[in-house]
Design an enzyme around this catalytic site. Structure first.
Site, short mmCIF file in Angstrom:
data_model
loop_
_atom_site.label_atom_id
_atom_site.label_comp_id
_atom_site.label_asym_id
_atom_site.label_seq_id
_atom_site.Cartn_x
_atom_site.Cartn_y
_atom_site.Cartn_z
N SER A 124 -53.46 -8.35 -9.20
CA SER A 124 -53.04 -8.41 -10.61
C SER A 124 -52.41 -7.10 -11.01
O SER A 124 -52.76 -6.03 -10.50
CB SER A 124 -54.28 -8.66 -11.46
OG SER A 124 -54.03 -8.42 -12.81
N TYR A 148 -63.55 -6.59 -14.23
CA TYR A 148 -62.59 -7.52 -13.65
C TYR A 148 -61.52 -6.74 -12.87
O TYR A 148 -61.21 -7.04 -11.72
CB TYR A 148 -61.93 -8.39 -14.74
CG TYR A 148 -60.76 -9.16 -14.19
CD1 TYR A 148 -60.94 -10.30 -13.42
CD2 TYR A 148 -59.44 -8.72 -14.41
CE1 TYR A 148 -59.86 -10.97 -12.88
CE2 TYR A 148 -58.36 -9.39 -13.88
CZ TYR A 148 -58.58 -10.53 -13.11
OH TYR A 148 -57.50 -11.19 -12.56
N LYS A 152 -60.59 -6.13 -8.62
CA LYS A 152 -59.29 -6.31 -7.95
C LYS A 152 -58.93 -5.04 -7.16
O LYS A 152 -58.48 -5.11 -6.01
CB LYS A 152 -58.18 -6.60 -8.97
CG LYS A 152 -58.25 -7.97 -9.61
CD LYS A 152 -57.99 -9.10 -8.64
CE LYS A 152 -57.97 -10.46 -9.32
NZ LYS A 152 -58.29 -11.57 -8.42
N ARG A 291 -56.67 -4.67 -29.92
CA ARG A 291 -57.79 -5.14 -29.11
C ARG A 291 -58.18 -4.00 -28.16
O ARG A 291 -57.29 -3.45 -27.48
CB ARG A 291 -57.34 -6.38 -28.32
CG ARG A 291 -58.41 -7.00 -27.44
CD ARG A 291 -57.96 -8.35 -26.86
NE ARG A 291 -56.82 -8.23 -25.95
CZ ARG A 291 -56.28 -9.25 -25.28
NH1 ARG A 291 -56.77 -10.47 -25.44
NH2 ARG A 291 -55.26 -9.07 -24.48
N GLY A 293 -58.92 -1.72 -25.17
CA GLY A 293 -58.50 -1.80 -23.76
C GLY A 293 -57.07 -2.24 -23.57
O GLY A 293 -56.55 -2.17 -22.45
P1 NAD Z 1 -58.56 -20.08 -12.82
O1 NAD Z 1 -59.88 -19.71 -13.41
O2 NAD Z 1 -57.79 -21.17 -13.45
O3 NAD Z 1 -58.73 -20.41 -11.28
C1 NAD Z 1 -59.69 -19.79 -10.46
C2 NAD Z 1 -60.46 -20.88 -9.73
O4 NAD Z 1 -61.45 -20.27 -8.90
C3 NAD Z 1 -61.18 -21.83 -10.67
O5 NAD Z 1 -60.84 -23.16 -10.34
C4 NAD Z 1 -62.67 -21.56 -10.40
O6 NAD Z 1 -63.45 -22.72 -10.56
C5 NAD Z 1 -62.65 -21.05 -8.98
N1 NAD Z 1 -63.76 -20.16 -8.61
C6 NAD Z 1 -64.19 -19.06 -9.26
N2 NAD Z 1 -65.22 -18.51 -8.60
C7 NAD Z 1 -65.42 -19.25 -7.49
C8 NAD Z 1 -66.33 -19.19 -6.40
N3 NAD Z 1 -67.26 -18.23 -6.31
N4 NAD Z 1 -66.25 -20.11 -5.43
C9 NAD Z 1 -65.33 -21.11 -5.49
N5 NAD Z 1 -64.45 -21.23 -6.49
C10 NAD Z 1 -64.50 -20.31 -7.49
O7 NAD Z 1 -57.69 -18.72 -12.76
P2 NAD Z 1 -56.15 -18.52 -12.40
O8 NAD Z 1 -55.47 -18.06 -13.63
O9 NAD Z 1 -55.62 -19.65 -11.66
O10 NAD Z 1 -56.27 -17.25 -11.46
C11 NAD Z 1 -56.27 -17.35 -10.05
C12 NAD Z 1 -56.38 -15.96 -9.45
O11 NAD Z 1 -55.29 -15.15 -9.91
C13 NAD Z 1 -57.67 -15.21 -9.84
O12 NAD Z 1 -58.11 -14.48 -8.73
C14 NAD Z 1 -57.19 -14.29 -10.94
O13 NAD Z 1 -57.99 -13.13 -11.03
C15 NAD Z 1 -55.79 -13.95 -10.47
N6 NAD Z 1 -54.88 -13.53 -11.57
C16 NAD Z 1 -54.79 -14.33 -12.68
C17 NAD Z 1 -53.99 -13.92 -13.72
C18 NAD Z 1 -53.89 -14.73 -14.98
O14 NAD Z 1 -53.62 -14.17 -16.04
N7 NAD Z 1 -54.09 -16.05 -14.94
C19 NAD Z 1 -53.27 -12.71 -13.62
C20 NAD Z 1 -53.38 -11.96 -12.47
C21 NAD Z 1 -54.21 -12.38 -11.44
C1 WQD Z 2 -50.79 -10.31 -24.01
C2 WQD Z 2 -50.37 -9.60 -25.30
C3 WQD Z 2 -52.23 -8.72 -26.54
C4 WQD Z 2 -54.01 -12.61 -27.51
C5 WQD Z 2 -54.66 -10.16 -19.36
C6 WQD Z 2 -55.58 -9.40 -18.44
C7 WQD Z 2 -54.87 -9.06 -17.18
C8 WQD Z 2 -54.23 -10.28 -16.54
C9 WQD Z 2 -53.47 -11.11 -17.50
C10 WQD Z 2 -55.60 -11.15 -14.79
C11 WQD Z 2 -51.14 -8.30 -25.55
C12 WQD Z 2 -51.54 -9.81 -27.33
C13 WQD Z 2 -53.18 -11.61 -27.03
C14 WQD Z 2 -54.09 -12.82 -28.92
C15 WQD Z 2 -52.50 -11.04 -29.23
N1 WQD Z 2 -55.22 -11.17 -15.98
N2 WQD Z 2 -52.45 -10.84 -27.86
N3 WQD Z 2 -53.33 -12.04 -29.72
O1 WQD Z 2 -53.96 -8.49 -21.96
O2 WQD Z 2 -51.64 -8.45 -20.90
O3 WQD Z 2 -53.53 -9.36 -19.63
O4 WQD Z 2 -54.23 -11.35 -18.69
O5 WQD Z 2 -55.41 -10.37 -13.92
O6 WQD Z 2 -55.82 -8.46 -16.34
O7 WQD Z 2 -56.00 -8.22 -19.10
O8 WQD Z 2 -52.66 -10.65 -21.53
O9 WQD Z 2 -52.25 -12.71 -22.79
O10 WQD Z 2 -54.39 -11.41 -23.23
O11 WQD Z 2 -52.21 -10.47 -23.99
O12 WQD Z 2 -51.84 -10.34 -30.02
O13 WQD Z 2 -54.85 -13.68 -29.41
O14 WQD Z 2 -50.70 -10.46 -26.40
O15 WQD Z 2 -52.64 -7.67 -27.38
O16 WQD Z 2 -50.25 -7.40 -26.15
P1 WQD Z 2 -52.96 -9.12 -21.09
P2 WQD Z 2 -52.94 -11.40 -22.89
#
Ligand code: NAD
Ligand code: WQD
Length: 338
Positions: A124, A148, A152, A291, A293
């Site tokens: 991420s 979180y 990573k 918010r 962080g």
């Molecule tokens: P998601 O929660 O929709 O999908 C994750 C899946 O993993 C879920 O279906 C959940 O049930 C499963 N899971 C969690 N823990 C488990 C375990 N111990 N054993 C088996 N299954 C398990 O999330 P997503 O948005 O699809 O994210 C997928 C990956 O991408 C994650 O690793 C997340 O950290 C990473 N990621 C997501 C974002 C984002 O904003 N969506 C951004 C960057 C990275």
């Molecule tokens: C985007 C922008 C908020 C909600 C998060 C995780 C990051 C990654 C992706 C996994 C920001 C603003 C949001 C709301 C708002 N996940 N906002 N009102 O914070 O960039 O990233 O998700 O790896 O680790 O931290 O994404 O969609 O929460 O926010 O104003 O109700 O929207 O302040 O500027 P973020 P987000």
């Protein structure tokens, strides 16, 4: 080629499974369903017109996971499984570290036991913390500000150490920026439990009338309009990035790291306006305090992935909002029956 997809019932995993099946890969999904529903798997099969193999197994269950590896020879693993709510990780660090780190360690051990040497890992942009400059390249220093994010950072380091000890492994660390959007069919998409934490799902629920208004977290950042700027990327572009990463692993590259972003930053207000246009609705919002962080701006330099994977994001914010809106209106309760 047979691919094991952990977390394949989830948001990014389900979209990637569709692309894998359409490209002719055999797909086995392992998911505990802790944050997803099996209905997504059914719809992946429906969209792709192909069958996939689903196992409801938690990564922490080593014997359950080993049984999946025992059944059929696996060529590569795409590891999405993990919990992803930043605020929840601050409140429940032990739960997050156990699920995300211990779960991954069990997976890596079982992969080693069965001689599976190819891995794509969901990292991420959170691993860059608050970046010192923009756009962000892959060599920027790594840091985090919550469990979180630390998980990573640590998992990336663990994978670099595993590679150092065994350079015959092939590992792609993919650092996603802000995934949004849905499959253009409107059959699969992001289905957050409870009130969404992330911006675009929150806006979608305001637009559909489930939530009264969006709270915008601060308009006093040093950005063009004062609201936070992010690199939103369509989930279908992310899915195709995983296809390119798998093809890269087939060339024995060792450990490789790529940003998956568009390289363009959009503010919260720009996203609100784009969504209002796509939905043909006004999105009521109110400016509130920052918010904790949050950072001002974050966007990728995606040129390394362009050069080395021949991959580029092709969908802009209008498509991201249009596809999110289609998914939201067709499935106002997500995968849950009304
Ligand atoms: P998601 O929660 O929709 O999908 C994750 C899946 O993993 C879920 O279906 C959940 O049930 C499963 N899971 C969690 N823990 C488990 C375990 N111990 N054993 C088996 N299954 C398990 O999330 P997503 O948005 O699809 O994210 C997928 C990956 O991408 C994650 O690793 C997340 O950290 C990473 N990621 C997501 C974002 C984002 O904003 N969506 C951004 C960057 C990275
Ligand atoms: C985007 C922008 C908020 C909600 C998060 C995780 C990051 C990654 C992706 C996994 C920001 C603003 C949001 C709301 C708002 N996940 N906002 N009102 O914070 O960039 O990233 O998700 O790896 O680790 O931290 O994404 O969609 O929460 O926010 O104003 O109700 O929207 O302040 O500027 P973020 P987000």
């Amino acid at each position: 080629m047979r691919i094991l997809v952990t977390g394949g019932a989830g948001y990014i995993g389900s979209h990637t499974c569709v692309e894998l099946l359409l490209a002719g890969y055999e797909v086995i999904v392992v998911d505990s369903l802790i944050n997803s529903r099996e209905e997504s798997i059914r719809r992946v099969a429906e969209i792709s017109g192909r069958k996939l193999n689903f196992h409801k197994v938690d990564l922490l269950d080593k014997s359950g996971l080993s049984a999946v590896f025992q059944e059929k020879k696996i060529d590569a693993v795409i590891h999405f499984a993990g919990l992803k709510a930043v605020g929840e990780s601050v409140a429940m660090p032990l739960h997050y570290y156990t699920n995300n780190i211990t779960g991954s360690l069990v997976l890596f051990k079982v992969m080693a036991d069965y001689g599976v040497r190819n891995l794509v890992f969901s990292s991420s942009a959170t691993v860059y913390g608050d970046p010192a400059a923009l756009p962000i390249t892959e060599d920027f220093p790594l840091k985090a500000s919550n469990p979180y994010g630390w998980a990573k950072v640590m998992l990336e380091q663990i994978l670099r150490d595993l590679y150092h000890a065994d350079p015959t492994l092939n590992i792609a660390l993919l650092r996603y920026f802000n995934p949004v959007g849905a499959h253009p069919s409107g059959r699969i998409g992001e289905d957050p439990r409870g009130i969404p934490n992330n911006l675009v799902p929150y806006i979608a629920q305001v637009a559909v009338g489930k939530l009264p208004e969006l709270q915008i977290f601060g308009n006093d950042y040093t950005t063009p309009d004062g609201t936070g700027v992010r690199d939103y990327i369509h989930v279908m572009d992310l899915a195709s990035g995983h296809m390119r990463a798998l093809e890269k692993l087939a060339t024995n590259p060792g450990l490789v790291t790529y940003n998956l972003g568009t390289g363009k930053g959009y503010s919260v207000l720009e996203m609100v306006n784009a969504f209002a246009k796509a939905a043909g609705k006004n999105i009521p919002y109110r400016i509130v305090g920052r918010r904790p962080g949050d950072i001002a701006s974050c966007y990728a330099d995606p040129s390394k992935a362009e050069r080395e994977l021949s991959w580029e994001a092709t969908r802009g914010i209008d498509a991201m909002c249009r596809d999110t809106w289609r998914w939201q209106t067709k499935n106002p309760n997500g995968y849950e029956e009304p």
